[in-house]
Enzyme design. Structure first.
Site, PDB file in Angstrom:
ATOM      1  N   LYS A  10      15.890 126.438  94.092  1.00 11.81           N
ATOM      2  CA  LYS A  10      15.572 126.461  95.538  1.00 11.81           C
ATOM      3  C   LYS A  10      15.776 127.896  96.046  1.00 11.81           C
ATOM      4  CE  LYS A  10      16.709 121.628  95.629  1.00 11.81           C
ATOM      5  NZ  LYS A  10      17.049 120.446  96.393  1.00 11.81           N
ATOM      6  N   HIS A  93       7.297 119.749  96.421  1.00 12.88           N
ATOM      7  CA  HIS A  93       8.710 119.330  96.552  1.00 12.88           C
ATOM      8  C   HIS A  93       8.912 118.765  97.960  1.00 12.88           C
ATOM      9  CE1 HIS A  93      13.054 119.465  96.814  1.00 12.88           C
ATOM     10  NE2 HIS A  93      13.065 119.506  95.491  1.00 12.88           N
ATOM     11  N   GLU A  95      11.115 119.186 100.032  1.00 13.79           N
ATOM     12  CA  GLU A  95      11.520 120.185 101.030  1.00 13.79           C
ATOM     13  C   GLU A  95      10.302 120.925 101.562  1.00 13.79           C
ATOM     14  OE1 GLU A  95      14.538 122.009  98.592  1.00 13.79           O
ATOM     15  OE2 GLU A  95      15.705 120.154  98.754  1.00 13.79           O
ATOM     16  N   GLU A 165      11.613 112.113  92.867  1.00 12.75           N
ATOM     17  CA  GLU A 165      12.835 112.567  93.538  1.00 12.75           C
ATOM     18  C   GLU A 165      12.990 111.800  94.853  1.00 12.75           C
ATOM     19  OE1 GLU A 165      14.121 116.774  92.231  1.00 12.75           O
ATOM     20  OE2 GLU A 165      12.735 116.987  93.897  1.00 12.75           O
ATOM     21  N   GLY A 171      20.610 116.321  96.905  1.00 15.02           N
ATOM     22  CA  GLY A 171      21.703 117.087  97.495  1.00 15.02           C
ATOM     23  C   GLY A 171      22.765 116.223  98.157  1.00 15.02           C
ATOM     24  N   SER A 207      20.547 114.611  92.664  1.00 13.43           N
ATOM     25  CA  SER A 207      21.973 114.538  92.311  1.00 13.43           C
ATOM     26  C   SER A 207      22.217 114.309  90.813  1.00 13.43           C
ATOM     27  CB  SER A 207      22.679 113.464  93.152  1.00 13.43           C
ATOM     28  OG  SER A 207      22.608 113.799  94.528  1.00 13.43           O
TER      29      SER A 207
HETATM   30  P1  13P Z   1      19.966 118.120  93.758  1.00 14.00           P
HETATM   31  O1  13P Z   1      20.078 118.065  92.261  1.00 14.00           O
HETATM   32  O2  13P Z   1      20.791 119.192  94.383  1.00 14.00           O
HETATM   33  O3  13P Z   1      20.164 116.768  94.362  1.00 14.00           O
HETATM   34  O4  13P Z   1      18.447 118.540  94.084  1.00 14.00           O
HETATM   35  C1  13P Z   1      17.417 117.811  93.513  1.00 14.00           C
HETATM   36  C2  13P Z   1      16.156 118.544  93.740  1.00 14.00           C
HETATM   37  O5  13P Z   1      15.648 118.598  94.841  1.00 14.00           O
HETATM   38  C3  13P Z   1      15.549 119.210  92.586  1.00 14.00           C
HETATM   39  O6  13P Z   1      14.238 119.588  92.854  1.00 14.00           O
END
Ligand code: 13P
Length: 247
Positions: A10, A93, A95, A165, A171, A207
């Site tokens: 990220k 993604h 995000e 995901e 997260g 996670s």
């Molecule tokens: P985390 O492993 O921090 O939960 O993030 C997952 C993620 O968004 C990977 O692309």
């Protein structure tokens, strides 16, 4: 097939951190049976190219523009990523879907841009907590998958990787159980098979850590993992990669 472990940094990291990560992975190289990929912020591409050549670890970006070039300040293209030696790009993604307003259609265009440049897109899919609570997980995943399947020829689907995901697991430390993830992965593979598509690998993300990776990868339709936070700790990530290859 070897499980695939993809690190998604990220908007984190630094050059010293990339050096430490590569060193930690190198030190445990003989114990790591998984295929390891680093999805990095663009400023680290050049160092990744220098550090990773002939290491067996490949790398890529976290997003590309759908076009090869043009007046798009702040963007990078698949052409640039390929020229730097990148082999992969995360696409869609959650995000980016949330903060950069990426639509299913734009995600599909970016998948085509990756294929055009010989990059492997890692297409991210996932539902919000409300979707899951309302029993809409499959509906949301199907919509996101369909947008991609409507532009990629069935025989080309094997050149993609998908990552399931669930947004509520990202997260939060609250990963999906292996059984929950397996159910979605199985559905995705079934859906692609019934549409005559060659089935790509499907990763689970949300996670994932050294402690839970083996349980997830023990599921028949979980082919790898996409790791956010736990990829920022070099030793921890190396341990995760070791654990991913056992089983
Ligand atoms: P985390 O492993 O921090 O939960 O993030 C997952 C993620 O968004 C990977 O692309």
């Amino acid at each position: 097939m070897r499980p695939l472990v993809v690190a998604n940094w990220k908007m984190n990291g630094s050059e010293p951190m990339l050096r430490s990560l590569v060193q930690a992975l190198g030190e445990r190289q003989n114990e790591i049976a998984a295929e390891v990929v680093l999805a990095l912020p663009a400023p680290f591409f050049s160092l990744a190219r220098a550090l990773l050549h002939s290491s067996g670890i490949t790398w890529g970006g976290q997003n590309i523009h759908s076009l090869k070039e043009g007046a798009f300040t702040g963007e990078i293209s698949g052409k640039m990523l390929t020229e730097m030696g990148g082999r992969w790009s995360l696409i869609g993604h959650s995000e980016r879907r949330a903060f950069a307003a990426e639509t299913d259609e734009l995600v599909a265009d970016k998948v085509l841009a990756c294929l055009d440049m010989g990059l492997t897109p890692i297409v991210c899919l996932g539902e919000h907590l409300e979707d899951r609570e309302q029993g809409k997980t499959i509906q949301v995943i199907d919509r996101q998958l369909q947008a991609v399947m409507s532009v990629v020829r069935p025989e080309e689907m094997k050149n993609l990787v998908f990552a399931y995901e669930p947004i509520w697991a990202i997260g939060t430390g609250q990963e999906a159980t292996p059984e929950m993830a397996q159910a979605v992965h199985h559905h995705l593979k079934d859906k692609m098979a019934t549409k005559g598509s060659n089935c790509p690998s499907i990763l689970y993300g949300g996670s994932v850590k050294a402690e839970n990776v083996s349980g997830l990868l023990a599921m028949p339709d979980i082919d790898g993992v996409l790791v956010g936070g736990a990829s920022l700790d070099p030793e921890g990530f190396a341990a995760l990669c070791v654990n991913a290859g056992q089983g």
